[in-house]
Design a protein around this motif. Sequence first.
Motif, PDB file in Angstrom:
ATOM      1  N   GLY A  83       0.822  -1.213   0.000  1.00 16.19           N
ATOM      2  CA  GLY A  83       0.000   0.000   0.000  1.00 16.19           C
ATOM      3  C   GLY A  83       0.851   1.256   0.000  1.00 16.19           C
ATOM      4  O   GLY A  83       0.625   2.184  -0.781  1.00 16.19           O
ATOM      5  N   GLN A  84       1.853   1.291   0.875  1.00 14.50           N
ATOM      6  CA  GLN A  84       2.755   2.442   0.928  1.00 14.50           C
ATOM      7  C   GLN A  84       3.599   2.506  -0.350  1.00 14.50           C
ATOM      8  O   GLN A  84       3.871   3.592  -0.863  1.00 14.50           O
ATOM      9  CB  GLN A  84       3.644   2.361   2.171  1.00 14.50           C
ATOM     10  CG  GLN A  84       4.415   3.608   2.458  1.00 14.50           C
ATOM     11  CD  GLN A  84       3.517   4.791   2.794  1.00 14.50           C
ATOM     12  OE1 GLN A  84       2.358   4.646   3.166  1.00 14.50           O
ATOM     13  NE2 GLN A  84       4.036   5.979   2.643  1.00 14.50           N
ATOM     14  N   ALA A  85       4.003   1.343  -0.843  1.00 14.05           N
ATOM     15  CA  ALA A  85       4.758   1.307  -2.106  1.00 14.05           C
ATOM     16  C   ALA A  85       3.941   1.914  -3.228  1.00 14.05           C
ATOM     17  O   ALA A  85       4.454   2.698  -4.034  1.00 14.05           O
ATOM     18  CB  ALA A  85       5.157  -0.130  -2.440  1.00 14.05           C
ATOM     19  N   LEU A  86       2.669   1.564  -3.270  1.00 14.41           N
ATOM     20  CA  LEU A  86       1.796   2.093  -4.310  1.00 14.41           C
ATOM     21  C   LEU A  86       1.654   3.611  -4.198  1.00 14.41           C
ATOM     22  O   LEU A  86       1.667   4.321  -5.212  1.00 14.41           O
ATOM     23  CB  LEU A  86       0.423   1.420  -4.252  1.00 14.41           C
ATOM     24  CG  LEU A  86      -0.568   1.799  -5.330  1.00 14.41           C
ATOM     25  CD1 LEU A  86      -0.016   1.480  -6.718  1.00 14.41           C
ATOM     26  CD2 LEU A  86      -1.887   1.080  -5.099  1.00 14.41           C
ATOM     27  N   ASN A  87       1.555   4.132  -2.987  1.00  8.11           N
ATOM     28  CA  ASN A  87       1.468   5.590  -2.804  1.00  8.11           C
ATOM     29  C   ASN A  87       2.699   6.289  -3.373  1.00  8.11           C
ATOM     30  O   ASN A  87       2.585   7.285  -4.087  1.00  8.11           O
ATOM     31  CB  ASN A  87       1.294   5.943  -1.330  1.00  8.11           C
ATOM     32  CG  ASN A  87      -0.082   5.599  -0.814  1.00  8.11           C
ATOM     33  OD1 ASN A  87      -1.033   5.503  -1.575  1.00  8.11           O
ATOM     34  ND2 ASN A  87      -0.183   5.398   0.482  1.00  8.11           N
ATOM     35  N   HIS A  88       3.881   5.757  -3.052  1.00  7.59           N
ATOM     36  CA  HIS A  88       5.114   6.355  -3.588  1.00  7.59           C
ATOM     37  C   HIS A  88       5.188   6.197  -5.106  1.00  7.59           C
ATOM     38  O   HIS A  88       5.586   7.114  -5.814  1.00  7.59           O
ATOM     39  CB  HIS A  88       6.348   5.719  -2.942  1.00  7.59           C
ATOM     40  CG  HIS A  88       6.619   6.178  -1.560  1.00  7.59           C
ATOM     41  ND1 HIS A  88       7.003   7.467  -1.255  1.00  7.59           N
ATOM     42  CD2 HIS A  88       6.567   5.523  -0.373  1.00  7.59           C
ATOM     43  CE1 HIS A  88       7.182   7.583   0.047  1.00  7.59           C
ATOM     44  NE2 HIS A  88       6.917   6.411   0.609  1.00  7.59           N
ATOM     45  N   ALA A 108       3.616  -3.063 -11.403  1.00  7.98           N
ATOM     46  CA  ALA A 108       3.893  -4.198 -10.517  1.00  7.98           C
ATOM     47  C   ALA A 108       3.407  -3.912  -9.104  1.00  7.98           C
ATOM     48  O   ALA A 108       2.797  -4.774  -8.461  1.00  7.98           O
ATOM     49  CB  ALA A 108       5.387  -4.512 -10.517  1.00  7.98           C
ATOM     50  N   ALA A 109       3.661  -2.712  -8.593  1.00  3.43           N
ATOM     51  CA  ALA A 109       3.214  -2.356  -7.239  1.00  3.43           C
ATOM     52  C   ALA A 109       1.692  -2.353  -7.168  1.00  3.43           C
ATOM     53  O   ALA A 109       1.103  -2.849  -6.201  1.00  3.43           O
ATOM     54  CB  ALA A 109       3.770  -0.990  -6.828  1.00  3.43           C
ATOM     55  N   ALA A 110       1.037  -1.819  -8.189  1.00  2.00           N
ATOM     56  CA  ALA A 110      -0.426  -1.792  -8.214  1.00  2.00           C
ATOM     57  C   ALA A 110      -0.989  -3.209  -8.255  1.00  2.00           C
ATOM     58  O   ALA A 110      -1.969  -3.514  -7.573  1.00  2.00           O
ATOM     59  CB  ALA A 110      -0.919  -0.978  -9.406  1.00  2.00           C
ATOM     60  N   ALA A 115      -3.783  -7.538  -5.612  1.00  2.00           N
ATOM     61  CA  ALA A 115      -3.861  -8.967  -5.316  1.00  2.00           C
ATOM     62  C   ALA A 115      -4.047  -9.201  -3.817  1.00  2.00           C
ATOM     63  O   ALA A 115      -4.841 -10.040  -3.401  1.00  2.00           O
ATOM     64  CB  ALA A 115      -2.604  -9.680  -5.808  1.00  2.00           C
ATOM     65  N   ARG A 116      -3.353  -8.440  -3.006  1.00  2.00           N
ATOM     66  CA  ARG A 116      -3.476  -8.620  -1.557  1.00  2.00           C
ATOM     67  C   ARG A 116      -4.821  -8.136  -1.043  1.00  2.00           C
ATOM     68  O   ARG A 116      -5.353  -8.705  -0.109  1.00  2.00           O
ATOM     69  CB  ARG A 116      -2.342  -7.907  -0.844  1.00  2.00           C
ATOM     70  CG  ARG A 116      -1.033  -8.616  -1.095  1.00  2.00           C
ATOM     71  CD  ARG A 116       0.028  -8.106  -0.210  1.00  2.00           C
ATOM     72  NE  ARG A 116       1.277  -8.731  -0.563  1.00  2.00           N
ATOM     73  CZ  ARG A 116       2.299  -8.790   0.245  1.00  2.00           C
ATOM     74  NH1 ARG A 116       2.233  -8.262   1.436  1.00  2.00           N
ATOM     75  NH2 ARG A 116       3.404  -9.373  -0.142  1.00  2.00           N
ATOM     76  N   ARG A 117      -5.356  -7.084  -1.638  1.00  2.00           N
ATOM     77  CA  ARG A 117      -6.654  -6.577  -1.186  1.00  2.00           C
ATOM     78  C   ARG A 117      -7.784  -7.530  -1.558  1.00  2.00           C
ATOM     79  O   ARG A 117      -8.810  -7.541  -0.913  1.00  2.00           O
ATOM     80  CB  ARG A 117      -6.935  -5.206  -1.781  1.00  2.00           C
ATOM     81  CG  ARG A 117      -6.137  -4.116  -1.106  1.00  2.00           C
ATOM     82  CD  ARG A 117      -6.541  -2.759  -1.603  1.00  2.00           C
ATOM     83  NE  ARG A 117      -7.972  -2.579  -1.659  1.00  2.00           N
ATOM     84  CZ  ARG A 117      -8.689  -1.869  -0.794  1.00  2.00           C
ATOM     85  NH1 ARG A 117      -8.098  -1.288   0.205  1.00  2.00           N
ATOM     86  NH2 ARG A 117      -9.979  -1.741  -0.944  1.00  2.00           N
ATOM     87  N   SER A 118      -7.592  -8.339  -2.595  1.00  2.00           N
ATOM     88  CA  SER A 118      -8.667  -9.213  -3.039  1.00  2.00           C
ATOM     89  C   SER A 118      -8.684 -10.544  -2.298  1.00  2.00           C
ATOM     90  O   SER A 118      -9.619 -11.314  -2.447  1.00  2.00           O
ATOM     91  CB  SER A 118      -8.576  -9.444  -4.549  1.00  2.00           C
ATOM     92  OG  SER A 118      -7.404 -10.164  -4.862  1.00  2.00           O
ATOM     93  N   LEU A 119      -7.652 -10.839  -1.495  1.00  2.00           N
ATOM     94  CA  LEU A 119      -7.632 -12.089  -0.738  1.00  2.00           C
ATOM     95  C   LEU A 119      -8.572 -12.000   0.460  1.00  2.00           C
ATOM     96  O   LEU A 119      -8.677 -10.949   1.088  1.00  2.00           O
ATOM     97  CB  LEU A 119      -6.208 -12.385  -0.242  1.00  2.00           C
ATOM     98  CG  LEU A 119      -5.198 -12.723  -1.310  1.00  2.00           C
ATOM     99  CD1 LEU A 119      -3.811 -12.837  -0.698  1.00  2.00           C
ATOM    100  CD2 LEU A 119      -5.556 -14.046  -1.975  1.00  2.00           C
ATOM    101  N   PRO A 120      -9.240 -13.075   0.788  1.00  2.00           N
ATOM    102  CA  PRO A 120     -10.095 -13.061   1.991  1.00  2.00           C
ATOM    103  C   PRO A 120      -9.260 -12.787   3.235  1.00  2.00           C
ATOM    104  O   PRO A 120      -8.074 -13.117   3.281  1.00  2.00           O
ATOM    105  CB  PRO A 120     -10.680 -14.481   2.025  1.00  2.00           C
ATOM    106  CG  PRO A 120     -10.448 -15.054   0.681  1.00  2.00           C
ATOM    107  CD  PRO A 120      -9.279 -14.345   0.087  1.00  2.00           C
ATOM    108  N   LEU A 121      -9.852 -12.163   4.225  1.00  2.00           N
ATOM    109  CA  LEU A 121      -9.153 -11.870   5.474  1.00  2.00           C
ATOM    110  C   LEU A 121      -8.540 -13.148   6.031  1.00  2.00           C
ATOM    111  O   LEU A 121      -9.144 -14.200   6.018  1.00  2.00           O
ATOM    112  CB  LEU A 121     -10.107 -11.261   6.502  1.00  2.00           C
ATOM    113  CG  LEU A 121     -10.591  -9.864   6.182  1.00  2.00           C
ATOM    114  CD1 LEU A 121     -11.608  -9.414   7.235  1.00  2.00           C
ATOM    115  CD2 LEU A 121      -9.437  -8.889   6.146  1.00  2.00           C
ATOM    116  N   GLY A 122      -7.322 -13.010   6.541  1.00  2.00           N
ATOM    117  CA  GLY A 122      -6.641 -14.159   7.123  1.00  2.00           C
ATOM    118  C   GLY A 122      -5.863 -14.978   6.123  1.00  2.00           C
ATOM    119  O   GLY A 122      -5.135 -15.882   6.520  1.00  2.00           O
TER     120      GLY A 122
END
Length: 125
Positions: A83-88, A108-110, A115-122
């Motif tokens: 997330g921070q990588a994407l902001n930069h 690549a950062a996006a 990909a991480r945001r679309s994974l179910p919690l946990g």
Amino acid sequence: MFSPQYAEIRHLRSTGQRPSALEKLKSHAPVTDEDAFEAVVCLFQLGDFNNLVHLCATRPWQVDWPRHMGHALVQLLTHDNPGQALNHARQAVAAPDANHDAHAFFDAAAGEWSARRSLPLGLCP
């Protein structure tokens, strides 16, 4: 604009001659921020993340876009913070003079962040 040595490094890297590019890279310190970012791209393609992170973190960047992209790579590779990588990375590619490689790193950062945001919690790796 690349120094003559880094123009050759870029040519070697982009034509698949990465070991030769690395040898030249080792013998020529970057002169400009564009040279330094070419070194970052070369190190990334070679998988030399320790030297890439060191360069990104210690280079006295004069231009905003490579500084922001360097921060993005450090966040992604050492802090596992897409997330921070994407902001930069967004700040880097917003610059009108950001080069093609900066845009590739942004993509690549996006992708990693998405990909991480679309994974179910946990289930985040």
